[in-house]
Design an enzyme around this catalytic site. Sequence first.
Site, PDB file in Angstrom:
ATOM      1  N   ARG A  15       0.888  -1.274   0.108  1.00  0.00           N
ATOM      2  CA  ARG A  15      -0.044  -0.195   0.042  1.00  0.00           C
ATOM      3  C   ARG A  15       0.919   1.363   0.100  1.00  0.00           C
ATOM      4  NH1 ARG A  15      -3.605  -0.562   4.937  1.00  0.00           N
ATOM      5  NH2 ARG A  15      -1.792  -1.507   5.762  1.00  0.00           N
ATOM      6  N   TRP A 562     -18.304  -8.881   0.836  1.00  0.00           N
ATOM      7  CA  TRP A 562     -16.921  -8.581   1.037  1.00  0.00           C
ATOM      8  C   TRP A 562     -16.129  -9.403   1.288  1.00  0.00           C
ATOM      9  CZ3 TRP A 562     -18.543  -3.204   3.945  1.00  0.00           C
ATOM     10  CH2 TRP A 562     -18.714  -2.282   3.044  1.00  0.00           C
ATOM     11  N   GLU A 606     -23.965  -4.748  -3.596  1.00  0.00           N
ATOM     12  CA  GLU A 606     -22.919  -5.081  -4.324  1.00  0.00           C
ATOM     13  C   GLU A 606     -22.909  -6.100  -5.183  1.00  0.00           C
ATOM     14  OE1 GLU A 606     -18.742  -4.657  -2.368  1.00  0.00           O
ATOM     15  OE2 GLU A 606     -20.374  -3.448  -2.447  1.00  0.00           O
ATOM     16  N   CYS A 645     -24.423   1.850   2.544  1.00  0.00           N
ATOM     17  CA  CYS A 645     -23.669   2.944   2.161  1.00  0.00           C
ATOM     18  C   CYS A 645     -23.368   3.096   0.625  1.00  0.00           C
ATOM     19  CB  CYS A 645     -22.436   2.865   2.769  1.00  0.00           C
ATOM     20  SG  CYS A 645     -21.733   1.888   3.907  1.00  0.00           S
ATOM     21  N   HIS A 696     -16.719  10.888   4.340  1.00  0.00           N
ATOM     22  CA  HIS A 696     -15.684  10.522   3.836  1.00  0.00           C
ATOM     23  C   HIS A 696     -14.790  11.738   3.580  1.00  0.00           C
ATOM     24  CE1 HIS A 696     -18.907   7.910   2.809  1.00  0.00           C
ATOM     25  NE2 HIS A 696     -17.998   6.923   2.818  1.00  0.00           N
TER      26      HIS A 696
HETATM   27  N1  GLN Z   1     -20.788   0.255  11.455  1.00  0.00           N
HETATM   28  C1  GLN Z   1     -19.848   0.329  10.631  1.00  0.00           C
HETATM   29  C2  GLN Z   1     -18.997   1.597  11.118  1.00  0.00           C
HETATM   30  O1  GLN Z   1     -19.610   2.549  11.509  1.00  0.00           O
HETATM   31  C3  GLN Z   1     -20.252   0.531   9.396  1.00  0.00           C
HETATM   32  C4  GLN Z   1     -19.359   0.727   8.218  1.00  0.00           C
HETATM   33  C5  GLN Z   1     -19.672   0.852   6.874  1.00  0.00           C
HETATM   34  O2  GLN Z   1     -20.959   1.117   6.396  1.00  0.00           O
HETATM   35  N2  GLN Z   1     -19.124   0.804   5.897  1.00  0.00           N
HETATM   36  O3  GLN Z   1     -17.729   1.562  10.653  1.00  0.00           O
HETATM   37 ZN    ZN Z   2     -21.660   3.158   5.585  1.00  0.00          ZN
END
Ligand code: GLN
Ligand code: ZN
Length: 757
Positions: A15, A562, A606, A645, A696
């Site tokens: 990375r 995932w 996804e 999300c 973000h």
């Molecule tokens: N509960 C997780 C967090 O708050 C949800 C993360 C996500 O939706 N990617 O990190």
């Molecule tokens: Zn999220």
Amino acid sequence: MKTSVIGYPRVGCLRELKFASEKYFRNEITEEELRKVSIELRKQHWKIQQENEIDFISSNDFSFYDNLLDTAVMLNIIPKRYIDLRLSDIDTYFAMARGYQGENGDVKALAMKKWFNTNYHYMVPEIEDDTHIKLNASKAINEFVEAKNLGINTKPVFTGIFTLLKLLRYTDTKCAEDFADEVILAYSDIIKKFDELGAEWIEFDEPCIVKDLAADDIKFFNKLYSKVLNSKGNVKVLLQTYFGDIRDCYNDVAALAFDGIGLDFVEGKKSLSLIRENGFPKDKILFAGVLNGKNIWKNNYSKSYEIIDELQKYCKKIILSTSCSLLHVPYTLKNETKLTEEYTKYFAFAEEKLRELRELKEICSSKIPFETEVYLNNKKIFNSDRNCSNTDVKARTASIKNEYFTRQPEFSKREKIQHKELNLPVFPTTTIGSFPQTADVKKNRSAYKKGNITEKEYIDFNRKKIADCIALQEEIGIDVLVHGEFERNDMVEYFGEKLQGYLFTEKAWVQSYGTRCVKPPIIWGDISREKPMTVDWSVYAQSLTKRPMKGMLTGPVTILNWSFPREDISLKECAYQIALAIRDEVLDLEANGIKIIQVDEAALREKLPLRKSDWEKDYLDWAIPAFRLVHSGVKPETQIHTHMCYSEFTDIITAIDNMDADVITFEASRSDLQILDALKENNFRTEVGPGVYDIHSPRIPSVEEIKEALYKMVNKIPAEKLWVNPDCGLKTRGDKETKPSLENLVKAAEELRNESV
Ligand code: GLN
Ligand code: ZN
């Protein structure tokens, strides 16, 4: 026979690019230093492909943040608000990607969206009516020249013109058609430029054409390419598709003046039959994507050979290729020091896939393919028993009863019971779960993993963090608390580590967006839960506060989506196995006094098939039941939350309501709250918390801004159903911005409460 790679991962096997970029963001290194890192990485990535005798190596697959954003910038598609910041080119680029808050202004980042059916996220470029399309291909040119200086004549890769025009967001009145001519000119120019530079091939990626296409789309596609290809010259053009088959436009693509057509034979269920039924144009080369670019299992050479063998009946010239860019798999097994041969012999990451391409080339070029050593070795692996079954799990999944899929009593009755039980104010405030994973949190975890501190020290540290986190939330005045998820590196890996049937890697990072990488665990065998996974933490956290503490779990569909899934059983069977394990955890949390349990399904969308026509029968028919299986056993007063999300989910809104959760929080702040209309139109029943600000980005939302968002929400959502929360977990944020952001959030909710009485 030759080999081709669509694209290679770019963050570096350790990375390196992520760390360098983050240093750059913190002003710790200069632009030049950052660029140096990128040059070194590109060199490594080209070299490794060269060592594996890949004949068609890509360039311009590198990106500092995202390839679609690169394409937009290449065409001068930069919204005015970013230009007005008057930053350097690279900082303007990063402002679009990450937002900017500083001396020169305060601007949010562009929206981010899931890249087709992957866990990669792209930036959605915006085009304004007065955007003047102007080609500046310096990035692609520099990279091409860089490779050339290393003795590699690469094929530069670009987002295809159709996919670009489809994915752009048109913010004013003009639409794709209005910009088509200008963009066509720019694309023709790209071809000319690389012709002059001596490129032999240039690749246009068109994943958009594996989706359902309307007649107008096909017409548009034809128009774009018949013009673009007019200016072809000597350079050959490869039209590359992936993530599915191109059943709606196969014959159109075949009739256009492309020199090569790249098809996906892994996810493209109909790719082979399209060729069988329609033949393949004599004057073109087929780039056959037989090597899965998304999963980490070894290629089954006998199966791939079978496909190639049949294709040879129809195609004069075939090039072996990956099914999509290798961006979606980790770098190399070489860095995995803990997994033994017994496991790794079944896997191939990016670097090993290069070797597979080389071996497949050897097999396909041999007169005695089935006797080659590489073929025989591969066959041995596929014939061996992986030792991954668990008969109890198989029996339990086989005996799931119908009533396990339905929670009692029905939603409206539960809703009343829960309002009484929890006694929360209107517009209750909460967060999504994680709090900043600051350096100390990571240090504690890595010290524990390395054995430098005891388990007790590890736990004590996290308990202290939890206590601080709760004190902070109480001080800020949040209504429903979280423990902060300090014990979790990643919402899926954490559970994978506790479940039986999972395997872990050390360095198998895959880019999720920008500098963010994830390390998906591998589903090796049947999944089961040995003992509670989260109960101790949640019970401890609840003991520190009178306010409700949310239990925090990841849902089965997300865990599956995932992870790198098995290829020997169905996704449905695997999802049900995981669902049963999470169900047990939900019931344990409830039994231990946790009244609200959030089951995140961040990645529900996804694996939604790219073709709408396949959604119900190929996905939602098991994904939604898997979620229901998780929570159908709880008491009426236990409130089940879920969170999602990045998703555009207006189109699966009824399916989401059908998950039958009590509350759903989701990402909305980056998509201008478009989802609100859909909620209203569909009489969405589940209580909702559309994110009121974007986590973000490090910028702090003002109270006014949050209230603004909330006003829009109360217009569309009944007040008694509305929750107030950020749009995702705070783990990527710093402490510095988290507190003021949440203070503003609580203040906005309070003001709204006062205004609405
Ligand atoms: N509960 C997780 C967090 O708050 C949800 C993360 C996500 O939706 N990617 O990190
Ligand atoms: Zn999220």
